[in-house]
Scaffold this motif. Sequence first.
Motif, mmCIF file in Angstrom:
data_model
loop_
_atom_site.group_PDB
_atom_site.id
_atom_site.type_symbol
_atom_site.label_atom_id
_atom_site.label_comp_id
_atom_site.label_asym_id
_atom_site.label_seq_id
_atom_site.Cartn_x
_atom_site.Cartn_y
_atom_site.Cartn_z
ATOM 1 N N GLU A 109 0.853 -1.189 0.000
ATOM 2 C CA GLU A 109 0.000 0.000 0.000
ATOM 3 C C GLU A 109 0.894 1.247 0.000
ATOM 4 O O GLU A 109 1.970 1.245 0.624
ATOM 5 C CB GLU A 109 -0.885 0.026 1.247
ATOM 6 C CG GLU A 109 -2.018 -0.993 1.226
ATOM 7 C CD GLU A 109 -3.062 -0.671 0.156
ATOM 8 O OE1 GLU A 109 -3.406 0.527 0.010
ATOM 9 O OE2 GLU A 109 -3.529 -1.606 -0.532
ATOM 10 N N TRP A 147 1.011 5.497 0.605
ATOM 11 C CA TRP A 147 0.335 6.590 1.305
ATOM 12 C C TRP A 147 1.029 7.906 0.982
ATOM 13 O O TRP A 147 2.246 8.003 1.088
ATOM 14 C CB TRP A 147 0.393 6.344 2.821
ATOM 15 C CG TRP A 147 -0.162 5.019 3.249
ATOM 16 C CD1 TRP A 147 0.429 3.790 3.099
ATOM 17 C CD2 TRP A 147 -1.430 4.778 3.871
ATOM 18 N NE1 TRP A 147 -0.391 2.811 3.599
ATOM 19 C CE2 TRP A 147 -1.542 3.388 4.088
ATOM 20 C CE3 TRP A 147 -2.476 5.618 4.287
ATOM 21 C CZ2 TRP A 147 -2.663 2.813 4.694
ATOM 22 C CZ3 TRP A 147 -3.586 5.039 4.893
ATOM 23 C CH2 TRP A 147 -3.676 3.650 5.088
ATOM 24 N N ASN A 180 -3.365 6.154 -0.957
ATOM 25 C CA ASN A 180 -3.953 6.518 0.337
ATOM 26 C C ASN A 180 -3.330 7.821 0.834
ATOM 27 O O ASN A 180 -2.270 8.232 0.361
ATOM 28 C CB ASN A 180 -3.692 5.415 1.360
ATOM 29 C CG ASN A 180 -4.184 4.065 0.881
ATOM 30 O OD1 ASN A 180 -5.368 3.890 0.633
ATOM 31 N ND2 ASN A 180 -3.268 3.127 0.723
ATOM 32 N N VAL A 240 -9.939 6.076 -1.156
ATOM 33 C CA VAL A 240 -8.732 5.497 -0.536
ATOM 34 C C VAL A 240 -8.834 5.582 0.985
ATOM 35 O O VAL A 240 -9.745 6.186 1.543
ATOM 36 C CB VAL A 240 -7.447 6.218 -1.016
ATOM 37 C CG1 VAL A 240 -7.266 6.037 -2.507
ATOM 38 C CG2 VAL A 240 -7.464 7.685 -0.610
ATOM 39 N N ARG A 241 -7.852 4.996 1.624
ATOM 40 C CA ARG A 241 -7.822 5.022 3.089
ATOM 41 C C ARG A 241 -7.113 6.288 3.578
ATOM 42 O O ARG A 241 -6.337 6.925 2.853
ATOM 43 C CB ARG A 241 -7.131 3.755 3.627
ATOM 44 C CG ARG A 241 -7.924 2.487 3.322
ATOM 45 C CD ARG A 241 -7.382 1.297 4.090
ATOM 46 N NE ARG A 241 -7.570 1.427 5.531
ATOM 47 C CZ ARG A 241 -8.707 1.133 6.166
ATOM 48 N NH1 ARG A 241 -9.759 0.681 5.512
ATOM 49 N NH2 ARG A 241 -8.791 1.288 7.476
ATOM 50 N N ARG A 292 -12.769 3.837 6.504
ATOM 51 C CA ARG A 292 -11.508 3.980 5.765
ATOM 52 C C ARG A 292 -10.419 4.657 6.587
ATOM 53 O O ARG A 292 -9.457 5.191 6.048
ATOM 54 C CB ARG A 292 -11.757 4.729 4.449
ATOM 55 C CG ARG A 292 -12.449 3.842 3.408
ATOM 56 C CD ARG A 292 -12.755 4.574 2.121
ATOM 57 N NE ARG A 292 -13.746 5.621 2.359
ATOM 58 C CZ ARG A 292 -13.506 6.936 2.199
ATOM 59 N NH1 ARG A 292 -12.329 7.342 1.787
ATOM 60 N NH2 ARG A 292 -14.451 7.817 2.454
#
Lengths: 415, 263
Positions: free
Chosen positions: A2, A4, A59, A90-91, A122
């Motif tokens: 993932e 960010w 994210n 997205v988170r 999320r």
Amino acid sequence: MEVWYHNENPYPFVPPDVLDCADSVRASLPNKYCDPQIAADLFEETFDEFMLCDERGINVVAIEHHAGINSLFGANPLVLGILARQIRKVRILSMGTLISLRPDPVRVAEEYATADVISRGRLDIGFVKSGASEMASNNANPVTNIERYWEAIDLVTKALTFQEGPFSWEGKHYTHRHVNIWPRPWQQPHPPLWAATGDPETAREVGRRGMVNVLVLRGEEGTRRAWSAYRQAREEAGLPEVMTDHFAYAALVYVGATHEEGVEIGSKLLWFLNTSLKMAPQYAQFLPGATPPHFAPQVYRTASGPDTPAKGPTDGSRAQQAQANKPAAPAILNVGGLTNIDTAQAMARGILFAGSPATVYQQIMDFYRKVGGFGHLVMIGRSGFMTHAEAEKGIRLFARDVLPRLKEIAPVTPP
Amino acid sequence: MNDIEAAVGERLSVEDIELEVIRRGQGRPVLLLHGLHTVDPQAPFLDLLGRRAEVIVPSHPGFGHSERPADFDTVYDLVHLYLDVLEALPHERVSLVGLSFGGWLAAEIAAACSHRIDRLVLVDAFGIKISDRETPDILDVFNTSPQEVQQHSWHDPEKWTPDFNALSDDEIVVHARNWDALCLYGWQPYMYNPQLKHWLRRIRRPTLVLWGASDGIVPPSYGRAYSALIPGSCFDVIAEAGHHPEIEQPEAFVDRVAAFLEE
């Protein structure tokens, strides 16, 4: 893996002569140097970058730092509240409300549960240990900071998970007799918990708790040390091994159309290290609790540090000379030599990943292999004088040419 | 008791707490509570005062080489520890001399337990709030540059500012322990107890409030106001001394304190 996106929303537009004269660019720099109109533009640009990330599958991270040029995100819950509604796919990682600075963790749990519900699950919650100038800015006793940190995490976690309330908490640092937050969080039992720390002792506790351990700009050696402490503590406690999705690495990251362009623009991210870390000694090596006393002889006598403020007596006295020899950055960063690092050094040490899509991917994967793997890359994609347009260009290129390849990397058990 | 080497490393035990202690001299017992830092066993004022009294100088838990028990972290703990010390000492009454932060402790102890105190001396003492809410009385030693703290600490900063390059490892470790402990106990409210002012009237023993005339950490005007709250107390200043008159002017300091104790 993932990915960010992280932009601290710094405020670099203070005249250089003011910064040169100031003994600290955090905590004590008067806010007359912060023009609210420029600040408003910066917020707008940063939120736009986050929304671009949302569109492109990256994210987003909202951090919190107080009273300095390094970040305008002093009020993390407000930023988080905006993101919870505006980011649709997205988170969102709050990293985080600086928990040991807040008098009532129950209120923080309430804010987090609300953001988790608004975003329909999320939210990731990050806990940052804080320290340094944040102690002065928030009237927080530095000596008991770590005690408050863990107790607050315990209280937040219970407030997020206990559904048969009210419950009572009468701890050492926090008392709250009637805890019963509404709403409760969307994610069950609670949103994923992260902890940002590089010191092995704290990493051990992070490991026992099975939180995601995010290391910020620690380079290979520091990262390996912390994650090995994490894993070892779990093993000693008889806890199951965790996969690489429990480890996150935060670096300065910039992708350009060519390698040369990526490096050139990416170098602007070093402002974070070269300018925004300047801190007066009372917030750094002389901050109570910052250095275990047995290390004090080394730290107190530490000589040199070219970025040292030249403030104070100018009479050539011993006091003046001693002051001139004191480093201006936190001891831990000085030891790592981060404050004067150049582009080549930053790239060699895994602090800056910059270049073309291909070379950035290569740099990330080299580092990935060196530290035994990680499941999350936090890309600090804008800092200092990098423009909004440059940041968005970097996000687009990263999302198009690097992200898909990183997404293919599934969590594994570290070697 | 005047052998410095022999005096270093001595301990004072109270229940399960062991304190490092310096002892000097003979005569009327004086319990001296140190301030921001522990007392240097070689400080000249110790021997000078030791000629006029029996001086007992413990290091507070967490300071110097005194261990700090778990969860012992408030001024409340320190005050009760010293109430225990007063009961444990083989004297019906003891004179109490409190320097700076230790002056706060001495005022609290005297307000709580006047009957065990012979005479009280508060020297550049912390402990109360005098000015309005936007005027700090006491310089914030933690959030101010170390240099500025030194400038405010001394009448002659040039002479007295510590040079860490000239100190031994142990001296620096002690310095760091003192700093951490002071912060632990005194961070908030910063170096005072909001309630203490109302109870100073309970100090019913002869009291001298003594101040360095050049104290820039907490000014003499604060000392005068402090003295006005303690019934019958007298206020005096030591010339050419800052926050640590016992260090900058040991003779004048000891003359004034001993004369008061002998009154």
